[in-house]
Scaffold this motif. Structure first.
Motif, PDB file in Angstrom:
ATOM      1  N   LEU A 462       0.972  -1.256   0.078  1.00  0.00           N
ATOM      2  CA  LEU A 462      -0.030   0.126  -0.113  1.00  0.00           C
ATOM      3  C   LEU A 462       0.991   1.401   0.020  1.00  0.00           C
ATOM      4  O   LEU A 462       0.570   2.411  -0.697  1.00  0.00           O
ATOM      5  CB  LEU A 462      -0.929   0.014   1.510  1.00  0.00           C
ATOM      6  CG  LEU A 462      -2.202   1.219   1.316  1.00  0.00           C
ATOM      7  CD1 LEU A 462      -2.709   1.041   0.131  1.00  0.00           C
ATOM      8  CD2 LEU A 462      -2.935   0.866   2.534  1.00  0.00           C
ATOM      9  N   LYS A 467      -3.172   6.635  -4.902  1.00  0.00           N
ATOM     10  CA  LYS A 467      -4.614   6.351  -4.849  1.00  0.00           C
ATOM     11  C   LYS A 467      -5.106   5.983  -6.339  1.00  0.00           C
ATOM     12  O   LYS A 467      -5.999   5.430  -6.400  1.00  0.00           O
ATOM     13  CB  LYS A 467      -5.387   7.377  -4.268  1.00  0.00           C
ATOM     14  CG  LYS A 467      -5.092   7.128  -2.787  1.00  0.00           C
ATOM     15  CD  LYS A 467      -6.190   8.411  -1.923  1.00  0.00           C
ATOM     16  CE  LYS A 467      -6.184   8.262  -0.555  1.00  0.00           C
ATOM     17  NZ  LYS A 467      -7.247   8.899   0.073  1.00  0.00           N
ATOM     18  N   TYR A 470      -5.032   2.034  -7.660  1.00  0.00           N
ATOM     19  CA  TYR A 470      -5.902   0.973  -7.006  1.00  0.00           C
ATOM     20  C   TYR A 470      -7.572   1.643  -6.995  1.00  0.00           C
ATOM     21  O   TYR A 470      -7.631   2.626  -7.011  1.00  0.00           O
ATOM     22  CB  TYR A 470      -5.410   0.156  -5.708  1.00  0.00           C
ATOM     23  CG  TYR A 470      -5.246   1.387  -4.627  1.00  0.00           C
ATOM     24  CD1 TYR A 470      -6.433   1.690  -3.972  1.00  0.00           C
ATOM     25  CD2 TYR A 470      -4.127   1.931  -4.282  1.00  0.00           C
ATOM     26  CE1 TYR A 470      -6.434   2.652  -3.021  1.00  0.00           C
ATOM     27  CE2 TYR A 470      -4.063   2.919  -3.168  1.00  0.00           C
ATOM     28  CZ  TYR A 470      -5.377   3.151  -2.767  1.00  0.00           C
ATOM     29  OH  TYR A 470      -5.151   3.967  -1.745  1.00  0.00           O
ATOM     30  N   GLU A 472     -10.599   1.023  -4.714  1.00  0.00           N
ATOM     31  CA  GLU A 472     -11.001   0.732  -3.162  1.00  0.00           C
ATOM     32  C   GLU A 472     -12.594   0.451  -2.887  1.00  0.00           C
ATOM     33  O   GLU A 472     -13.374   1.074  -3.564  1.00  0.00           O
ATOM     34  CB  GLU A 472     -10.698   2.072  -2.457  1.00  0.00           C
ATOM     35  CG  GLU A 472     -10.923   1.808  -0.720  1.00  0.00           C
ATOM     36  CD  GLU A 472     -10.320   2.828   0.197  1.00  0.00           C
ATOM     37  OE1 GLU A 472     -10.405   2.780   1.233  1.00  0.00           O
ATOM     38  OE2 GLU A 472      -9.727   3.728  -0.294  1.00  0.00           O
ATOM     39  N   GLY A 477     -13.327  -1.554   2.420  1.00  0.00           N
ATOM     40  CA  GLY A 477     -11.925  -0.876   2.055  1.00  0.00           C
ATOM     41  C   GLY A 477     -10.838  -1.689   1.442  1.00  0.00           C
ATOM     42  O   GLY A 477      -9.659  -1.318   1.233  1.00  0.00           O
ATOM     43  N   HIS A 478     -11.082  -2.867   1.168  1.00  0.00           N
ATOM     44  CA  HIS A 478     -10.236  -3.807   0.244  1.00  0.00           C
ATOM     45  C   HIS A 478      -9.870  -3.028  -1.063  1.00  0.00           C
ATOM     46  O   HIS A 478     -10.536  -2.521  -1.593  1.00  0.00           O
ATOM     47  CB  HIS A 478     -10.666  -5.119   0.025  1.00  0.00           C
ATOM     48  CG  HIS A 478     -11.223  -5.905   1.308  1.00  0.00           C
ATOM     49  ND1 HIS A 478     -10.464  -5.887   2.279  1.00  0.00           N
ATOM     50  CD2 HIS A 478     -12.289  -6.579   1.297  1.00  0.00           C
ATOM     51  CE1 HIS A 478     -11.220  -6.622   3.290  1.00  0.00           C
ATOM     52  NE2 HIS A 478     -12.190  -7.024   2.745  1.00  0.00           N
ATOM     53  N   LYS A 479      -8.528  -3.285  -1.344  1.00  0.00           N
ATOM     54  CA  LYS A 479      -7.889  -2.452  -2.458  1.00  0.00           C
ATOM     55  C   LYS A 479      -7.534  -3.452  -3.569  1.00  0.00           C
ATOM     56  O   LYS A 479      -6.774  -4.501  -3.197  1.00  0.00           O
ATOM     57  CB  LYS A 479      -6.754  -1.502  -2.081  1.00  0.00           C
ATOM     58  CG  LYS A 479      -7.518  -0.459  -1.118  1.00  0.00           C
ATOM     59  CD  LYS A 479      -6.376   0.208  -0.313  1.00  0.00           C
ATOM     60  CE  LYS A 479      -6.757   1.268   0.824  1.00  0.00           C
ATOM     61  NZ  LYS A 479      -7.454   0.707   1.671  1.00  0.00           N
TER      62      LYS A 479
END
Length: 817
Positions: A462, A467, A470, A472, A477-479
């Motif tokens: 991460l 931002k 990826y 989200e 909140g999983h990316k």
């Protein structure tokens, strides 16, 4: 010699201590061939630890020596090769064994060596490994070249030199034999130690059924006749209904009793039994499909998974048109000369139903067989997760991906995630309602947001990503990395494109037969595609990643909520929403259907999904619970979802009266007329005018009687049957009536049909009780009919008392929408 033929099935044999792959094929003239390949070798991979020198480890493994039944086992060869592990390049050791049976021992020894992090792909069956590695497609054509050899097991034999898959749209011509056995019993479930098979019914393709009938109580002759029937007809596919758990084991036991070898394989071998509590039967050179397993997995709307009800549901043979005999009374009908002819008709109807069900269910299984590179008989017995997994495994090989091992089932079983969004239905009756459905919602979301086990962003990664690199997932909140394309995305994109192409061909096709075949293909694609998200959260999955399933449903909830808000902004009332569909009614001026299509088009443009108009309902009725509604379509069909009509633990009377009530409400919008139907039925119950068959309640005995802590009515009935000599074993159906006996519980008043000698004018004769006894009219009124109809009529203000005879006049206008 060169030959083009359909690939039926495969296995391997051992010659001179080495494995030889055998493929059973069928050419366009109907000749059966046997392909031998003695050159394919079993193998698996060793994955190294981070600090391990690969050449040093290779040397250590080369010296491994273990034993199997006193046989010395060593690796045949070891090579360093490059693979991918969840998309990342990796060097591994490919370890080749001398024989597939050596792999488990080598796997154990090598996995214990220091420096070996993990052993992979050691649990893939040898024949499956061959099919995947050679790129062959079961149930499709192959082209093989090689040296011809003579064999008694087939019409021709070829020792393979070259082999390849042939891209063909031709349907595999399977010669199909259905069979069903009737066993003698003295009530309850027959026992293979003592009770003979009295009838074996068979049917080959569209020929007439053929019955093999025992001489008195000796079944040795008909078992031999059955074996001869298979040898003479030489079927490619054998189908049964619950045959793996019942008919095949019973045949085996009775054959052993007479010293008969059940030689039904194309190589004259007996069937193989695999598995534990649920056996899986395989027949060498043939495809053996238990249709019960297919129906159990794929037809959720049939609650009582009996041959009769599945055949009725699929439109093969109506329950009302066939000969019906309680299974526990086979012995009684066999011994009675006047009734035996009826038993023979029953046996014919059983095998006709079995073959008819095969015609409906097997084509879809063939498509899945082609897709996931598994033989038809194996596919038919797989759960949905396994079907997806084998598809992934075949794709992994083509993309040079290492196949993961299975994980910790027990630990994963404790993990859960939130499902789709549900907007509770607005109960009552509504007119001019449209259902809008997101086409392939979850797979489309996985493609749009690159959801895949190999794209999930770890905590360590991460900090290295911005931002805009990826996606989200909302709420959870999983990316997931936008680049590169994930393993699952590439596969799902291809499946979705293939299905869309087929749907387009269906639209443009003028021939009904072409449309039917194309529709089977697109349904198989839909089934597999829609199972991917659930697979990632399946506790037995090799590619298990709960975060993938959790993120997919989170994005799904967001899409539905956005769609609901957009519909409201466009002057639609949203009546109900569940997971991937919404039911709406246009509240302004204009045509609801036209306005709904415009709404779907706008949402499709603004969301990464395709929203389509699924159905238009002239009237629809919602209960207060999700997935429970009934609607009248524009073409006059009534669609019912989740109401008691589809449940198996209600008597036929309750089901039929509810259907009548639903039809009256939806078609005529007249609840008062529906009430009159109910009251008329109640009066017929009181007068004893209801047919015996419509009062029988049937329920499955899921475990042994003594293992039930709470003795429900069907368990009590089974208990009574056992005491009277009619034993019903787990998995058997308990049919019972509730009779009138003062002061007793329902369970105590429930008597199995096996104990009932006669029925007339609402009264039954039960020898053990003496005399004639009335059915419990109040039970059937209060616990069967009224609960079924009150699911609908209570929303129109009717109470139990009113339905029993105190009507209160109401009109459709009283209820509004």
């Amino acid at each position: 010699m060169r030959k083009e033929a359909w690939l039926l099935t495969g296995d391997y044999i051992t010659k001179n201590n080495s494995p030889v792959i055998r493929l059973w094929v069928k050419d366009k003239k109907g000749h059966i061939g046997l392909i031998h390949d003695p050159n394919f070798e079993p193998y698996f991979y060793a994955v190294l630890g981070d600090e391990t020198n690969i050449e040093d480890l290779k040397e250590i493994i080369s010296q491994v020596e273990t034993t199997r039944y006193k046989e010395k086992i060593t690796p045949k060869k070891i090579r360093v090769i490059e693979k991918k592990d969840f998309g990342d390049p990796i060097k591994v050791l490919k370890i080749t064994a001398n024989h597939p049976q050596h792999v488990p021992s080598l796997r154990k020894s090598i996995s214990e060596i220091k420096g070996v992090r993990e052993v992979r792909e050691a649990d893939i069956p040898f024949i499956n490994r061959y099919i995947i590695d050679k790129g062959l497609t079961p149930s499709n054509k192959i082209d093989v070249q090689g040296k011809k050899f003579e064999t008694e097991k087939a019409d021709f034999g070829i020792k393979k030199q070259e082999i390849r898959s042939v891209d063909s749209e031709e349907k595999i011509p399977l010669k199909t034999l259905a069979f069903d056995c009737e066993m003698y019993n003295e009530g309850g479930t027959p026992n293979s130690d003592r009770d003979p098979i009295v009838i074996i019914s068979t049917q080959v393709d569209d020929n007439q059924p053929k019955l093999f009938i025992a001489d008195d109580m000796d079944d040795s002759k008909i078992i031999n006749q059955f074996i001869e029937c298979i040898e003479e007809n030489d079927p490619d596919l054998i189908v049964t209904f619950n045959g793996d758990d019942f008919d095949w084991p019973y045949l085996r036991d009775r054959a052993e009793e007479h010293g008969i070898s059940l030689r039904v394989g194309r190589d004259n071998t007996t069937p193989n039994w695999h598995g534990g509590s649920r056996q899986k039967v395989s027949v060498r050179g043939r495809l053996n499909v238990d249709l019960y397993r297919v129906a159990e997995r794929d037809i959720g709307d049939v609650q009582m998974m009996s041959l009769e009800q599945v055949a009725d549901y699929l439109g093969v043979m109506s329950e009302n048109q066939r000969c019906n005999i309680e299974g526990s009374r086979i012995g009684e009908y066999w011994e009675n000369e006047e009734k035996r002819d009826e038993l023979l008709e029953y046996s014919k109807d059983d095998v006709k139903s079995t073959l008819g069900i095969a015609k409906e269910l097997v084509p879809n299984q063939l498509e899945i067989s082609r897709m996931n590179k598994q033989f038809l008989d194996k596919v038919s017995k797989m759960g949905r997760g396994s079907q997806v997994e084998w598809y992934l495994m075949s794709k992994a090989y083509s993309e040079n991906e290492l196949i993961p091992n299975k994980g910790n089932y027990a630990k994963r079983a404790q993990e859960s995630y939130l499902g789709g969004f549900v907007l509770e239905p607005k109960r009552g009756l509504h007119e001019n309602v449209v259902s809008l459905d997101f086409s392939s919602m979850y797979p489309s979301l996985m493609v749009s947001y690159n959801i895949s086990p190999d794209t999930l962003v770890s905590k360590d990664e991460l900090s290295e990503l911005s931002k805009d690199q990826y996606y989200e997932a909302p709420e959870v909140g999983h990316k997931f990395k936008k680049e590169p394309e994930g393993f699952f995305k590439s596969i799902l994109s291809n499946l979705i494109d293939r299905r869309n192409d087929i749907k387009e061909k269906i639209k443009n096709s003028e021939l009904n037969q072409d449309k039917r075949l194309l529709n089977i293909r697109q349904k198989a694609l839909k089934t597999l595609t829609n199972s991917f998200y659930g697979y990632t959260g399946w506790n037995a999955a090799r590619w298990y990643k709960k975060e993938c399933a959790e993120a997919t449903t989170a994005w799904g909830r967001e899409m539905i909520k956005k769609s609901i808000e957009a519909a409201k902004d466009k002057n639609f009332e949203v009546l109900y929403s569940d997971t991937d569909s919404i039911f709406v009614k246009y509240m302004g001026e204009g045509d609801t259907e036209k306005k709904s299509k415009q709404l779907a088009k706008e949402l499709t443009q603004n969301l990464p999904l395709l929203l389509e108009l699924e159905d238009f309902f002239e009237t629809i009725f919602f209960t207060e619970k999700k997935k429970r509604y009934a609607g009248l379509k524009a073409n006059g069909d009534i669609y019912i979802r989740g109401l008691e009509v589809r449940r198996g633990d209600w008597c036929q009377l309750a089901k039929e009266i509810q259907k009548e009530v639903i039809g009256e409400i939806l078609r005529n919008k007249d609840p008062e007329s529906a009430v009159e139907i109910v009251q008329k039925t109640i009066n017929e119950i009181k007068k004893g005018k209801i047919p015996y068959e419509n009062l029988i309640i049937r329920k499955t005995l899921k475990k042994k009687i003594e293992n039930y802590k709470s003795k429900q009515a069907h368990v009590k009935a089974a208990q009574k049957a056992k005491k009277s000599g009619y034993e019903i074993t787990p998995g058997g159906k308990v049919g019972f009536l509730v009779i009138e006996r003062r002061g007793e519980t329902v369970g105590e008043k429930a008597y199995p049909t096996e104990m009932i000698n006669s029925y007339k004018n609402g009264k039954v004769e039960i020898e053990e009780l003496g005399g004639r006894h009335s059915i419990d009219k109040n039970y059937y009124i209060d616990n069967q009919v009224l609960p079924a109809v009150l699911r609908i009529l209570s929303y129109f203000g009717y109470s139990r008392n009113e339905l029993k005879g105190e009507p209160h006049q109401k009109t459709f206008g009283d209820f509004g929408e």
